[in-house]
Enzyme design. Structure first.
Site, PDB file in Angstrom:
ATOM      1  N   GLY A 216       0.592  -1.371   0.006  1.00  0.00           N
ATOM      2  CA  GLY A 216       0.084  -0.006   0.007  1.00  0.00           C
ATOM      3  C   GLY A 216       0.964   1.142  -0.188  1.00  0.00           C
ATOM      4  CG  ASP A 217       0.877   6.018  -0.820  1.00  0.00           C
ATOM      5  OD1 ASP A 217       1.776   6.259  -0.168  1.00  0.00           O
ATOM      6  OD2 ASP A 217       0.052   6.911  -1.325  1.00  0.00           O
ATOM      7  CG  HIS A 236      16.983   8.547   5.838  1.00  0.00           C
ATOM      8  ND1 HIS A 236      18.357   8.399   5.864  1.00  0.00           N
ATOM      9  CD2 HIS A 236      16.266   7.899   5.184  1.00  0.00           C
ATOM     10  CE1 HIS A 236      18.613   7.421   5.122  1.00  0.00           C
ATOM     11  NE2 HIS A 236      17.280   7.020   4.411  1.00  0.00           N
TER      12      HIS A 236
HETATM   13  C1  LIG Z   1      15.479   3.795   1.945  1.00  0.00           C
HETATM   14  S1  LIG Z   1      14.581   2.444   1.446  1.00  0.00           S
HETATM   15  C2  LIG Z   1      14.306   1.634   3.039  1.00  0.00           C
HETATM   16  C3  LIG Z   1      14.072   0.272   3.306  1.00  0.00           C
HETATM   17  C4  LIG Z   1      14.108  -0.464   4.459  1.00  0.00           C
HETATM   18  N1  LIG Z   1      13.430   0.251   5.388  1.00  0.00           N
HETATM   19  C5  LIG Z   1      15.661  -0.615   4.984  1.00  0.00           C
HETATM   20  O1  LIG Z   1      15.943  -0.046   5.743  1.00  0.00           O
HETATM   21  O2  LIG Z   1      16.212  -1.400   4.350  1.00  0.00           O
HETATM   22  C6  LIG Z   1      12.826   3.239   1.498  1.00  0.00           C
HETATM   23  C7  LIG Z   1      11.524   2.435   0.979  1.00  0.00           C
HETATM   24  O3  LIG Z   1      10.464   3.136   1.101  1.00  0.00           O
HETATM   25  C8  LIG Z   1       9.551   2.579   0.344  1.00  0.00           C
HETATM   26  N2  LIG Z   1       8.501   3.435  -0.120  1.00  0.00           N
HETATM   27  C9  LIG Z   1       8.752   4.603  -0.840  1.00  0.00           C
HETATM   28  N3  LIG Z   1       7.491   5.233  -0.917  1.00  0.00           N
HETATM   29  C10 LIG Z   1       6.653   4.263  -0.189  1.00  0.00           C
HETATM   30  C11 LIG Z   1       5.265   4.439  -0.109  1.00  0.00           C
HETATM   31  N4  LIG Z   1       4.657   5.633  -0.796  1.00  0.00           N
HETATM   32  N5  LIG Z   1       4.640   3.651   0.501  1.00  0.00           N
HETATM   33  C12 LIG Z   1       5.365   2.501   0.954  1.00  0.00           C
HETATM   34  N6  LIG Z   1       6.568   2.365   0.724  1.00  0.00           N
HETATM   35  C13 LIG Z   1       7.267   3.169   0.247  1.00  0.00           C
HETATM   36  C14 LIG Z   1      10.659   2.014  -0.956  1.00  0.00           C
HETATM   37  O4  LIG Z   1       9.881   0.944  -1.840  1.00  0.00           O
HETATM   38  C15 LIG Z   1      11.797   1.767  -0.173  1.00  0.00           C
HETATM   39  O5  LIG Z   1      11.823   0.196  -0.105  1.00  0.00           O
END
Ligand SMILES: C[S@@+](CC[C@H](N)C(=O)[O-])C[C@H]1O[C@@H](n2cnc3c(N)ncnc32)[C@H](O)[C@@H]1O
Length: 326
Positions: A216-217, A236
């Site tokens: 989901g978002d 961040h």
């Molecule tokens: C920097 S990564 C960090 C992933 C994980 N928490 C880690 O520390 O390895 C940011 C994550 O946010 C997810 N993301 C970005 N926008 C999102 C949204 N609107 N809803 C859910 N997840 C989202 C991306 O798919 C990505 O996997």
């Protein structure tokens, strides 16, 4: 100053070495540039020059007979290393990464993301459109979690938490590490659909009986009714207004007396070297976020219905910013 200016070249050479898989090939014993070049289909003299360069920063060792052997720094770039930083090294050599950093001045002048200017889309949309780059990014994130996952699981007492949602938890390595250490806890991995698709065969596999995968978002809603909402390297990624939206959604969904656990680096005061200050620039170039000071976290949580309760350092660069109902 020359050493500082050379930093990009050092990182580029090490990234190339990892990309070519050389650290894997010297695991079983020293090899010559000729033999390695034959194995990977490279030009022997050019490969020799690459390895000679990385050896002078401790990534491989050149022996007097011209053979190259493994070192602790090259070993961490092997694909089978635990932890392995191969994926992170490879990500640093991708075109989008280099182009982003080459436009840091644009980001500094405007405060906007360079990547959006270059490719016309936000970095997370960019990954949706380019599965190959998304895989490299997800692997790099999992690499980092092999270091900071255990550090977070060890630093925090999860005893009072029986259900946890890892918001935007990538392929779930952090969640898997926490669930393995806390056998009575249940977890939910919440991510974008294209990332969740890769999770069932990922690190959560051994604990899938206690884990739910949901897509989901996160800016629209987060799964309701958990004792804790965990997010590592998420706050961040985003500017304050987006973070407040997300943190408010967590506040509305958390169980009574529940916790918010934000895992990010907390920028310390002073001039001491702190790598998070460079990660902060990466946040400026790519997703448009920032690393924050304690005071900035305090304000952000207060604006979202949370109160910053304490900051728990970990053995890794990240800290755990714990929020309680404000
Ligand atoms: C920097 S990564 C960090 C992933 C994980 N928490 C880690 O520390 O390895 C940011 C994550 O946010 C997810 N993301 C970005 N926008 C999102 C949204 N609107 N809803 C859910 N997840 C989202 C991306 O798919 C990505 O996997």
């Amino acid at each position: 100053m020359l050493q500082i200016l050379n930093g990009a070249h050092v990182a580029g050479a090490v990234s190339c070495l990892a990309q070519l898989g050389i650290p894997d090939l010297v695991e079983k014993g020293p090899k010559s540039a000729e033999e390695l070049a034959r194995q990977i289909g490279a030009q022997p003299e050019a490969l020799y020059r690459l390895m000679r360069a990385t050896a002078c920063v401790g990534v491989l060792s050149e022996e007097p007979n011209g053979m190259f052997s493994e070192t602790p720094l090259s070993a961490v770039l092997r694909s089978n290393a635990k932890p392995s930083l191969r994926g992170l090294a490879i990500m640093g050599g991708r075109e989008w990464h280099g182009r982003g950093w080459s436009e840091l001045d644009y980001s500094v002048r405007t405060g906007k993301q360079a990547l959006e200017k270059i490719y016309g889309t936000h970095v997370f949309e960019f990954f949706k459109q380019r599965p190959e780059e998304a895989k490299i990014f997800n692997d790099a994130m999992t690499n980092l979690s092999t270091i900071d996952g255990p550090a977070v699981a060890d630093a925090y007492d999860f005893g009072s938490i029986s259900s946890i949602v890892d918001v935007a938890g990538g392929h779930g390595l952090l969640l898997a590490t926490i669930l393995q250490k806390n056998p009575r806890m249940r977890g939910t991995l919440y991510e974008e659909a294209h990332v969740i698709a890769g999770a069932p065969n990922g690190p959560l596999k051994p604990v899938m009986d206690r884990c739910t995968l949901l897509s989901g978002d996160m800016f629209s809603s987060v799964p309701a009714g958990a004792d804790a909402y965990l997010m590592k390297h998420i706050i961040h990624d985003w500017p304050d207004d987006m973070c407040i939206k997300l943190l408010k959604a967590c506040r509305a969904s958390v169980n009574a007396d529940g916790k918010l656990l934000v895992v990010d680096c907390v920028i310390p005061p002073g001039n001491d070297f702190f790598p998070g200050k460079f990660l902060d620039l990466q946040m400026l170039i790519f997703p448009g976020g920032r690393e924050r000071t304690e005071a900035q976290f305090r304000d952000l949580l207060a604006a979202s219905g949370w109160k910053l309760n304490r900051i728990i350092p970990t053995a890794a660069m990240d800290s755990i910013v714990e929020g309680v109902a404000g």
